[in-house]
Design an enzyme around this catalytic site. Sequence first.
Site, PDB file in Angstrom:
ATOM      1  N   GLN A   1      -7.742  -6.425  -1.255  1.00 52.39           N
ATOM      2  CA  GLN A   1      -6.497  -6.329  -0.510  1.00 52.39           C
ATOM      3  C   GLN A   1      -6.472  -5.068   0.330  1.00 52.39           C
ATOM      4  O   GLN A   1      -6.635  -3.960  -0.187  1.00 52.39           O
ATOM      5  CB  GLN A   1      -5.295  -6.334  -1.466  1.00 52.39           C
ATOM      6  CG  GLN A   1      -3.950  -6.365  -0.755  1.00 52.39           C
ATOM      7  CD  GLN A   1      -2.785  -6.396  -1.736  1.00 52.39           C
ATOM      8  OE1 GLN A   1      -2.737  -5.585  -2.652  1.00 52.39           O
ATOM      9  NE2 GLN A   1      -1.862  -7.321  -1.548  1.00 52.39           N
ATOM     10  N   GLY A   2      -6.255  -5.214   1.629  1.00 50.83           N
ATOM     11  CA  GLY A   2      -6.160  -4.078   2.549  1.00 50.83           C
ATOM     12  C   GLY A   2      -4.724  -3.890   3.008  1.00 50.83           C
ATOM     13  O   GLY A   2      -4.403  -4.184   4.170  1.00 50.83           O
TER      14      GLY A   2
ATOM     15  N   SER B   1      -2.311  -0.985   1.358  1.00 48.48           N
ATOM     16  CA  SER B   1      -1.931   0.429   1.251  1.00 48.48           C
ATOM     17  C   SER B   1      -2.816   1.308   2.134  1.00 48.48           C
ATOM     18  O   SER B   1      -3.983   1.015   2.366  1.00 48.48           O
ATOM     19  CB  SER B   1      -2.036   0.906  -0.197  1.00 48.48           C
ATOM     20  OG  SER B   1      -1.117   0.231  -1.020  1.00 48.48           O
TER      21      SER B   1
ATOM     22  N   GLU C   1       1.901 -11.867  -5.926  1.00 44.36           N
ATOM     23  CA  GLU C   1       1.304 -10.807  -6.733  1.00 44.36           C
ATOM     24  C   GLU C   1       2.237 -10.378  -7.857  1.00 44.36           C
ATOM     25  O   GLU C   1       1.810 -10.205  -9.004  1.00 44.36           O
ATOM     26  CB  GLU C   1       0.971  -9.606  -5.850  1.00 44.36           C
ATOM     27  CG  GLU C   1       0.340  -8.451  -6.599  1.00 44.36           C
ATOM     28  CD  GLU C   1       0.026  -7.265  -5.699  1.00 44.36           C
ATOM     29  OE1 GLU C   1      -0.893  -6.506  -6.023  1.00 44.36           O
ATOM     30  OE2 GLU C   1       0.703  -7.104  -4.671  1.00 44.36           O
TER      31      GLU C   1
ATOM     32  N   ASN D   1       7.119   1.352  -9.891  1.00 46.03           N
ATOM     33  CA  ASN D   1       8.338   0.948 -10.586  1.00 46.03           C
ATOM     34  C   ASN D   1       9.584   1.276  -9.756  1.00 46.03           C
ATOM     35  O   ASN D   1      10.569   0.532  -9.770  1.00 46.03           O
ATOM     36  CB  ASN D   1       8.422   1.643 -11.948  1.00 46.03           C
ATOM     37  CG  ASN D   1       7.450   1.052 -12.951  1.00 46.03           C
ATOM     38  OD1 ASN D   1       6.796   0.050 -12.687  1.00 46.03           O
ATOM     39  ND2 ASN D   1       7.348   1.670 -14.113  1.00 46.03           N
ATOM     40  N   GLU D   2       9.535   2.395  -9.022  1.00 48.18           N
ATOM     41  CA  GLU D   2      10.679   2.775  -8.195  1.00 48.18           C
ATOM     42  C   GLU D   2      10.915   1.738  -7.092  1.00 48.18           C
ATOM     43  O   GLU D   2      12.062   1.364  -6.796  1.00 48.18           O
ATOM     44  CB  GLU D   2      10.446   4.167  -7.589  1.00 48.18           C
ATOM     45  CG  GLU D   2      10.475   5.308  -8.592  1.00 48.18           C
ATOM     46  CD  GLU D   2       9.224   5.384  -9.470  1.00 48.18           C
ATOM     47  OE1 GLU D   2       9.270   6.052 -10.518  1.00 48.18           O
ATOM     48  OE2 GLU D   2       8.193   4.765  -9.098  1.00 48.18           O
TER      49      GLU D   2
END
Length: 392
Positions: free
Chosen positions: A126-127, A129, A244, A374-375
């Site tokens: 996966q590209g 981030s 995801e 999580n944020e």
Amino acid sequence: MDLHYTEADRDFRIRAREWLKANVPQAPRPAHGTAGAQFDRDWQRKLHDHGWAGVAWPQEYGGLGLSGLRQVIWYEELARAHAPHHINTTYVALMHAGPTLIARGTPEQKAFHLPRILSGEALWCQGFSEPNAGSDLASIKTRGRIEGDHIVVDGAKMWTTDAQYGDYQELLIRTDPASERHKGLTWVICDMKTPGIDIKPIRTMLQDDHVSMVFYDEVRIPLSNVVGEVGKGWSTALATLSFERGLGFIGDQLELYERVNRAIDLAGKTRIEDGRLAIEDDGVAQRLAAIKADCIAIRAMTLADIAETDRTGEPGPKGSMMKLMVTTTHKALSEVVGEILGWSFLEFDGDRAAYPWTYDYLWSWVFSISGGTNEIQREITADRVLGLPKAR
């Protein structure tokens, strides 16, 4: 969703249990390098050849076309048998690239890529981030300019899982240089053998090279590899992230229940500093009971999300709630196990099979970041599930 198992459901469980008992690999997965990737390919090929690949994928795309409940049964049996599931190099292909192509891909893209994903022939990475756009994905800078029938890509991606083993990549780029945030993005299929791609693995605290930096220098990608529309890739990316955070974590959700039971068994065999068995300590027993209750709740949420996906064809934003609950429960369990075993258990040489609890503890920190922190999951839940005002 009807939660009463039919005779056919029970027969499916029995057949799955018997097949897994006879076919689960006896040797542990190699911890490092291409041997681990080959292990994953071989296991996926075996599932495919014996008719167990793509339990909930539509039959027209090579899957079994079964219900979401059968998918849950399959993952429960995988966890029970301690079988490999899609957390290694096959994960991206099977759990979000493939489903994204089913939902948004062209007939040509589906015909070429889906059989290769199900058979284990093609691994994906996966590209999304970037160095300055991790959880804030809308800030990506990697750019693509259109030249004729190609998009020419320049830039860099960060934390790209198993990029060095990937055959293809789901790549999110900015094709409109004047655009900002969610606008002007494009989701493309990138062949990782294309000239101009440079992969730099990153060593992590798990003692592996699981993630990488990926650099793109004049990488030419055919326009026919665009999934969705040019400039409207945010919608496609949201579909990917929904898969995801929803379907992609089913295995983790259901395996967590098995891990809690193993932790309870561990507490019944391990003595703590005062000589008592860990399970005899009220604090330990109460925390394990609370975590097991959370796991039961997670299973109920999993079934509800599966039912929604069966109705709509794509998971909704409630997947963020599940992802958050799974990661926080995983971390809570790992901390209790650390107290039971004593914190010297953090001595780790990278051998997951020899130090499973240590690996789980270290992975719990990664898990709270990967797929969105999580944020971020709390923000999505507040915004898209609860409809609360945006934070200022």
